[in-house]
Design a protein around this motif. Structure first.
Motif, PDB file in Angstrom:
ATOM      1  N   LEU A 168       4.250   7.603  10.090  1.00  0.00           N
ATOM      2  CA  LEU A 168       4.090   6.614   9.020  1.00  0.00           C
ATOM      3  C   LEU A 168       5.420   5.942   8.701  1.00  0.00           C
ATOM      4  CD1 LEU A 168       2.371   5.369   6.773  1.00  0.00           C
ATOM      5  CD2 LEU A 168       2.937   7.329   5.371  1.00  0.00           C
ATOM      6  N   ASN A 169       5.418   4.625   8.711  1.00  0.00           N
ATOM      7  CA  ASN A 169       6.577   3.859   8.266  1.00  0.00           C
ATOM      8  C   ASN A 169       6.140   3.013   7.087  1.00  0.00           C
ATOM      9  OD1 ASN A 169       8.899   4.245  10.137  1.00  0.00           O
ATOM     10  ND2 ASN A 169       7.265   3.797  11.607  1.00  0.00           N
ATOM     11  N   LEU A 170       6.834   3.172   5.968  1.00  0.00           N
ATOM     12  CA  LEU A 170       6.410   2.446   4.775  1.00  0.00           C
ATOM     13  C   LEU A 170       7.611   2.244   3.870  1.00  0.00           C
ATOM     14  CD1 LEU A 170       3.920   1.514   3.038  1.00  0.00           C
ATOM     15  CD2 LEU A 170       3.945   3.787   2.050  1.00  0.00           C
ATOM     16  N   THR A 171       7.742   1.051   3.333  1.00  0.00           N
ATOM     17  CA  THR A 171       8.790   0.849   2.331  1.00  0.00           C
ATOM     18  C   THR A 171       8.160   0.265   1.085  1.00  0.00           C
ATOM     19  OG1 THR A 171       9.253  -1.286   3.297  1.00  0.00           O
ATOM     20  CG2 THR A 171      10.724   0.504   3.908  1.00  0.00           C
ATOM     21  N   ILE A 172       8.630   0.755  -0.042  1.00  0.00           N
ATOM     22  CA  ILE A 172       8.152   0.239  -1.319  1.00  0.00           C
ATOM     23  C   ILE A 172       9.358  -0.282  -2.064  1.00  0.00           C
ATOM     24  CG2 ILE A 172       7.047   0.856  -3.492  1.00  0.00           C
ATOM     25  CD1 ILE A 172       5.423   2.902  -1.911  1.00  0.00           C
ATOM     26  N   ARG A 173       9.218  -1.501  -2.593  1.00  0.00           N
ATOM     27  CA  ARG A 173      10.369  -2.142  -3.238  1.00  0.00           C
ATOM     28  C   ARG A 173      10.423  -1.796  -4.713  1.00  0.00           C
ATOM     29  NH1 ARG A 173       8.942  -6.443   0.613  1.00  0.00           N
ATOM     30  NH2 ARG A 173       7.443  -7.288  -0.853  1.00  0.00           N
ATOM     31  N   GLU A 174      11.605  -1.905  -5.251  1.00  0.00           N
ATOM     32  CA  GLU A 174      11.808  -1.553  -6.640  1.00  0.00           C
ATOM     33  C   GLU A 174      10.980  -2.470  -7.541  1.00  0.00           C
ATOM     34  OE1 GLU A 174      15.908  -1.203  -7.550  1.00  0.00           O
ATOM     35  OE2 GLU A 174      15.504  -0.675  -9.638  1.00  0.00           O
ATOM     36  N   GLY A 175      10.306  -1.861  -8.494  1.00  0.00           N
ATOM     37  CA  GLY A 175       9.605  -2.626  -9.510  1.00  0.00           C
ATOM     38  C   GLY A 175       8.217  -3.101  -9.138  1.00  0.00           C
ATOM     39  N   GLU A 176       7.778  -2.855  -7.920  1.00  0.00           N
ATOM     40  CA  GLU A 176       6.446  -3.343  -7.570  1.00  0.00           C
ATOM     41  C   GLU A 176       5.375  -2.276  -7.798  1.00  0.00           C
ATOM     42  OE1 GLU A 176       5.863  -4.434  -3.530  1.00  0.00           O
ATOM     43  OE2 GLU A 176       6.565  -2.530  -2.735  1.00  0.00           O
ATOM     44  N   ILE A 177       4.150  -2.729  -7.829  1.00  0.00           N
ATOM     45  CA  ILE A 177       3.028  -1.799  -7.890  1.00  0.00           C
ATOM     46  C   ILE A 177       2.394  -1.793  -6.517  1.00  0.00           C
ATOM     47  CG2 ILE A 177       0.864  -1.238  -9.031  1.00  0.00           C
ATOM     48  CD1 ILE A 177       1.709  -2.804 -11.400  1.00  0.00           C
ATOM     49  N   PHE A 178       2.494  -0.666  -5.876  1.00  0.00           N
ATOM     50  CA  PHE A 178       1.991  -0.575  -4.509  1.00  0.00           C
ATOM     51  C   PHE A 178       0.724   0.257  -4.501  1.00  0.00           C
ATOM     52  CE2 PHE A 178       1.662   0.949  -0.199  1.00  0.00           C
ATOM     53  CZ  PHE A 178       2.069  -0.143   0.553  1.00  0.00           C
ATOM     54  N   GLY A 179      -0.308  -0.244  -3.869  1.00  0.00           N
ATOM     55  CA  GLY A 179      -1.559   0.498  -3.799  1.00  0.00           C
ATOM     56  C   GLY A 179      -1.728   1.101  -2.422  1.00  0.00           C
ATOM     57  N   LEU A 180      -1.945   2.402  -2.391  1.00  0.00           N
ATOM     58  CA  LEU A 180      -2.221   3.058  -1.117  1.00  0.00           C
ATOM     59  C   LEU A 180      -3.719   3.315  -1.085  1.00  0.00           C
ATOM     60  CD1 LEU A 180      -0.559   3.960   1.259  1.00  0.00           C
ATOM     61  CD2 LEU A 180      -0.324   6.179   0.215  1.00  0.00           C
ATOM     62  N   LEU A 181      -4.356   2.663  -0.144  1.00  0.00           N
ATOM     63  CA  LEU A 181      -5.800   2.648  -0.155  1.00  0.00           C
ATOM     64  C   LEU A 181      -6.314   3.322   1.099  1.00  0.00           C
ATOM     65  CD1 LEU A 181      -7.977   1.303  -1.875  1.00  0.00           C
ATOM     66  CD2 LEU A 181      -7.817  -0.653  -0.395  1.00  0.00           C
ATOM     67  N   GLY A 182      -7.220   4.256   0.922  1.00  0.00           N
ATOM     68  CA  GLY A 182      -7.749   4.906   2.116  1.00  0.00           C
ATOM     69  C   GLY A 182      -8.920   5.779   1.771  1.00  0.00           C
ATOM     70  N   PRO A 183      -9.760   6.071   2.754  1.00  0.00           N
ATOM     71  CA  PRO A 183     -10.926   6.916   2.487  1.00  0.00           C
ATOM     72  C   PRO A 183     -10.509   8.374   2.309  1.00  0.00           C
ATOM     73  CG  PRO A 183     -10.780   6.416   4.806  1.00  0.00           C
ATOM     74  CD  PRO A 183      -9.678   5.655   4.142  1.00  0.00           C
ATOM     75  N   ASN A 184     -11.454   9.230   2.006  1.00  0.00           N
ATOM     76  CA  ASN A 184     -11.161  10.657   1.829  1.00  0.00           C
ATOM     77  C   ASN A 184     -10.556  11.225   3.102  1.00  0.00           C
ATOM     78  OD1 ASN A 184     -14.191  10.807   0.058  1.00  0.00           O
ATOM     79  ND2 ASN A 184     -12.182  10.949  -0.824  1.00  0.00           N
ATOM     80  N   GLY A 185      -9.556  12.053   2.901  1.00  0.00           N
ATOM     81  CA  GLY A 185      -8.960  12.730   4.047  1.00  0.00           C
ATOM     82  C   GLY A 185      -8.052  11.856   4.878  1.00  0.00           C
TER      83      GLY A 185
END
Ligand SMILES: Nc1ncnc2c1ncn2[C@@H]1O[C@H](COP(=O)(O)OP(=O)(O)OP(=O)(O)O)[C@@H](O)[C@H]1O
Ligand SMILES: [Mg+2]
Lengths: 331, 324
Positions: free
Chosen positions: B24-41
Motif C-alpha cells: 500500500l502506498n498512500l499519502t494524506i496531506r495536512e488538514g484534509e479529510i481523507f475517506g478510506l472506503l472499502g468493503p468488509n475485510g
C-alpha cells in the motif's frame, strides 16, 4: 455548581500532572477495592484468620507444656499451632494465597480486550508494558496492604488475649513471614496475568489457572510417587545410592512453589528447624539442639526465596514478551 | 503546498500466507479529510493499526507526522486520536470519569482534563448524561463519547474507524458536521474509514478505494469519476409511459437504441427498474427528449445523472468481477 466542586474534590492530585503509570495504578487500585470480588475475598480471608486465631488460642496452653526448646518463641506458635480441626494460620495462607493471586489476576488483560477498552487505552501515549506493570503493581499493593493488616491484626489480638508481647526477633520473623506470603501470592498473580494475556476469554484463563493449581497440589505428588517407585534402588544398593535417590525425590518434591513457600514459612516461623534436606547421622550427632537466630533461618530459606522469585520473574517475562508484540484489535 | 502528514510506503501485512494489506502506498496531506472506503475485510482496520503501531507491518514503512510508527509508537500516539470500531469504556465509571482518565493519561492535570471533558461532552451532546455510568449508555451515546475521548488529547490527526455505526440519522449529520468543523477550524487532519458511500462523499476531500488490501484509486470524487467514466461520462435516465407495441423489456431498450442511434455520442442503452439508462459521451439530453417525443412514446421522466461515489464504487466492483 456545588456538584462540580464536589466532583473536583474527588479527583486525586487534581492540579498536578501525574505520571500516566501512576494514573493507571491509582485507577486499578480503586477498581480492585471497589469490586465485589475483593469484598468476597476479604470476607473469606477474615473468616479464616479468626478461625485459626480461635484454634490457636484454645490450644496454646497444651503447646507450652509439650514444648521444650522453643518455649521462648511462644508468640510465633499463634501462627503455627492447630488442634487438627482447623489448619493453622500459615497453612491457611498457603492455601488461600493461590486463590487470592488467581482471582485478582485472571482477567487482567483479556477483560480489557472483551470490554473494548484495551485498544482505546493502547492508543494513548503510554508504553505498552505500563498496562501489565500497573495491573501487577496495583494488585500487589492491595495484597500487601491486606496481608500486613491481617498479620498485624492477628498479632494485636494475640497480645491482647494472651497478654504476651512479642520479642523483637518474633516481630521480625512475623514481618518476614508476611513478606514471603506476599511473594508467594505475587507468583500466582503473575501466572494468572500470563494466562490472561494468552487466553482471550477470562473464563478460560481462570480455568487454566485452577488447572495448574490442582496439578501442582494434587497430581504432581502422585506423579513424583510413581517416578519414585520406578527408580527405587534395590535392597542391595549402597548407602550412597540410597542417599542420591532420596535427594532426587526430595528435589522433585520441593521444587513446587507451594513447597517452596511452606518450607520458607516453616523455617521462619519455627526457629528450631535447622535443615530442609535429608541429614546424615554425622550431621546430626554433635549438633546442639536449639533455635536458630533469625539471620541463620533466613540464610536457610534463601534457596526457597530465590526459587519463588525466579518463578515469578519467569511468568512476568513470558507475559511481557507475549503482550509486547501482540496485535491489539478492538474486541 | 500542504505537507504529507501520513505517508505509507509499500506497506504490507501478512497473516500467515494471507495478505491483508498489499504494497500500500498512500499519502494524506495536512488538514484534509481523507475517506478510506472499502468493503468488509478490505484491510482498513489493519492499515490503521499499523499507523498507530498497534501491530507491526510485515514490510514497508509508516510515517505519521514524520515519525516512524513502528519504532516509536508512543510519539505518534501523542499526536493521533484513534476511535476504534466497537469502542468500549470502563462500565463502572461515568462518561465524565472515563474522559478525565484518558485526559490524564495524556499528561494533563486533573483540573484541565475535567474542564476539557465537560466542554467536549457539551460538544457531542452528552452533557446531561455525563454523570451516568457508561454501562447505561446506548450504542450511539458510546460512539459520541468515543469522539469526545479522541478529542481530549488535542490531536493533530484523528482516525475514525466506522465512527457513525449505531448513530441515528440526525446524529450522523451532527457528527459529520462536527468532524468537518473541527477539521476546518482547528486544522485537524481526519482519516475517515467507512463503507458508507454517502457519508464519505458528504465530508471527504479525497477518498481512497480500498479492496482486498490494495488501493484501487485515490483522489477527489471529481477526478475519480473522470478517470473511471472517461468512456461515457454522462448518463441520461429516460422514463416512457407507453413504449411501442410488440416491444417488451429488453427489446424495448433495443428499440430506443435504434431510435437514438444516429445521435452523435450515444452509447449503450439498458433497462433498469423501468427506466432506460442511456450512456453517452456528451450532453445529449435535449436531443434525446426531442426524438422520444417525436416518436410519441410518452416521455414522462428525464434525468441527467452525475456520477457519485456510489457509481464509482460499483464500477470498481464490476471491473473486479470481470477480471476474475
Ligand atoms: N489475526 C488475524 N489473522 C488472520 N487474518 C486476519 C487477522 N486479522 C484480520 N485478518 C484478516 O485481514 C483482513 C483485513 O481485516 P480488517 O479488519 O483490516 O478489515 P476491514 O477493512 O477493517 O473490514 P471491516 O469493514 O469489516 O471492518 C480480513 O480478511 C481479515 O479476515
Ligand atoms: Mg474494520
Amino acid at each position: 455548581m456545588t456538584a462540580t466542586v464536589k466532583k473536583r474534590k474527588k479527583l486525586w492530585k487534581a492540579d498536578e500532572v501525574v505520571h500516566p503509570f501512576r494514573v493507571i495504578v491509582h485507577k486499578e487500585i480503586s477498581d480492585q477495592v471497589n469490586s465485589w470480588r475483593f469484598i468476597i475475598l476479604l470476607f473469606i480471608i477474615g473468616l479464616t484468620c479468626f478461625g485459626s486465631m480461635y484454634t490457636a488460642l484454645t490450644n496454646i496452653g497444651s503447646a507450652v507444656q509439650a514444648n521444650d526448646q522453643e518455649g521462648n518463641f511462644l508468640f510465633l506458635k499463634l501462627y503455627t499451632i492447630s488442634d487438627g480441626t482447623l489448619p493453622s494460620f500459615f497453612v491457611f495462607i498457603s492455601f488461600l494465597g493461590p486463590l487470592l493471586g488467581i482471582s485478582l489476576g485472571f482477567d487482567t488483560v483479556n477483560s480489557e480486550q472483551t470490554k473494548g477498552t484495551l485498544s482505546r487505552l493502547m492508543s494513548q501515549p503510554i508504553h505498552r508494558d505500563y498496562l501489565i506493570n500497573a495491573k501487577f503493581v496495583s494488585a500487589l499493593t492491595v495484597i500487601s496492604v491486606l496481608f500486613f493488616a491481617l498479620g498485624f491484626l492477628f498479632m494485636g489480638l494475640g497480645i491482647i488475649i494472651t497478654g504476651l508481647p512479642p520479642t523483637p526477633e518474633e516481630f521480625w520473623r512475623v514481618v518476614f513471614f508476611i513478606l514471603v506470603s506476599i511473594l508467594y501470592v505475587a507468583f500466582w498473580l503473575n501466572l494468572a496475568i500470563l494466562f490472561s494475556v494468552i487466553f482471550r476469554q477470562p473464563a478460560t484463563s481462570a480455568l487454566a489457572c485452577i488447572a495448574v493449581w490442582l496439578f501442582l497440589t494434587v497430581f504432581y505428588n502422585l506423579i513424583v510417587n510413581l517416578i519414585a517407585k520406578a527408580i527405587a534402588p534395590s535392597a542391595m544398593a549402597s548407602t550412597h545410592q540410597v542417599f542420591r535417590y532420596q535427594e532426587i525425590i526430595m528435589t522433585l518434591m520441593k521444587i513446587l512453589p507451594g513447597e517452596l513457600y511452606s518450607d520458607a514459612t516453616t523455617t521462619i516461623l519455627m526457629p528450631s528447624v535447622r535443615s530442609l534436606g535429608p541429614l546424615t547421622m554425622e550431621q546430626i550427632v554433635g549438633a546442639v539442639p536449639g533455635p536458630l537466630p533469625l539471620g541463620q533461618s533466613l540464610l536457610l530459606v534463601w534457596p526457597q526465596l530465590t526459587g519463588l522469585i525466579a518463578a515469578t520473574v519467569f511468568c512476568f517475562v513470558l507475559s511481557y514478551v507475549t503482550f509486547m508484540r501482540r496485535e491489539i484489535r478492538s474486541r | 503546498m500542504a505537507e504529507n502528514i501520513i505517508e505509507l510506503r509499500d506497506l504490507t501485512k501478512k497473516y500467515g500466507s494471507f495478505t491483508a494489506v498489499d504494497q500500500l502506498n498512500l499519502t494524506i496531506r495536512e488538514g484534509e479529510i481523507f475517506g478510506l472506503l472499502g468493503p468488509n475485510g478490505a484491510g482498513k482496520t489493519t492499515t490503521i493499526l499499523m499507523m498507530l503501531g498497534l501491530t507491526d507491518p510485515t514490510s514497508g514503512s509508516v510515517r505519521v507526522c514524520g515519525i516512524d510508527s513502528t519504532s516509536s509508537p508512543t510519539e505518534v500516539k501523542k499526536k493521533v486520536g484513534y476511535l476504534p470500531e466497537n469502542v468500549g469504556f470502563y462500565e463502572d465509571m461515568t462518561g465524565l470519569q472515563n474522559l478525565v482518565f484518558t485526559g490524564r493519561l495524556n499528561a494533563v492535570t486533573g483540573n484541565e482534563a475535567m474542564e476539557k471533558a465537560e466542554e467536549l461532552l457539551e460538544k457531542v451532546g452528552l452533557t446531561e448524561h455525563s454523570g451516568k455510568k457508561t454501562l447505561k449508555y446506548s450504542r450511539g451515546m458510546l460512539q459520541r463519547l468515543g469522539l469526545a475521548d479522541v478529542l481530549i488529547k488535542n490531536p493533530e490527526i484523528i482516525i475514525l474507524d466506522e465512527p457513525t455505526l449505531g448513530i441515528d440519522p440526525a446524529g450522523v449529520r451532527e457528527f459529520l458536521d462536527l468532524i468537518v468543523r473541527l477539521s476546518r477550524e482547528q486544522g485537524i487532519t481526519v482519516l475517515f474509514c467507512s463503507h458508507h458511500l454517502h457519508q464519505v462523499q458528504q465530508v471527504c476531500d479525497r477518498v481512497g478505494i480500498f479492496v482486498e488490501g490494495r488501493l484501487l484509486a485515490s483522489g477527489d470524487i471529481q477526478t475519480l469519476s473522470e478517470n473511471l467514466f472517461s468512456g461515457s461520462p454522462y448518463t441520461v435516465e429516460v422514463g416512457l409511459r407507453n413504449p411501442p407495441q410488440g416491444y417488451h423489456d429488453q427489446n424495448s431498450a433495443r428499440w430506443l437504441r435504434d431510435l437514438l442511434g444516429n445521435i452523435e455520442g450515444v452509447g449503450k442503452v439498458s433497462l433498469n427498474y423501468g427506466k432506460y439508462i442511456v450512456e453517452c459521451r456528451r450532453d445529449v439530453a435535449e436531443e434525446i427528449a426531442a426524438r422520444v417525443v417525436e416518436a410519441g412514446a410518452g416521455l414522462n421522466y428525464l434525468n441527467k445523472k452525475e456520477y457519485g461515489l456510489d457509481d464509482i464504487y460499483h464500477r470498481y466492483f464490476e471491473g473486479r468481477g470481470n477480471n476474475e
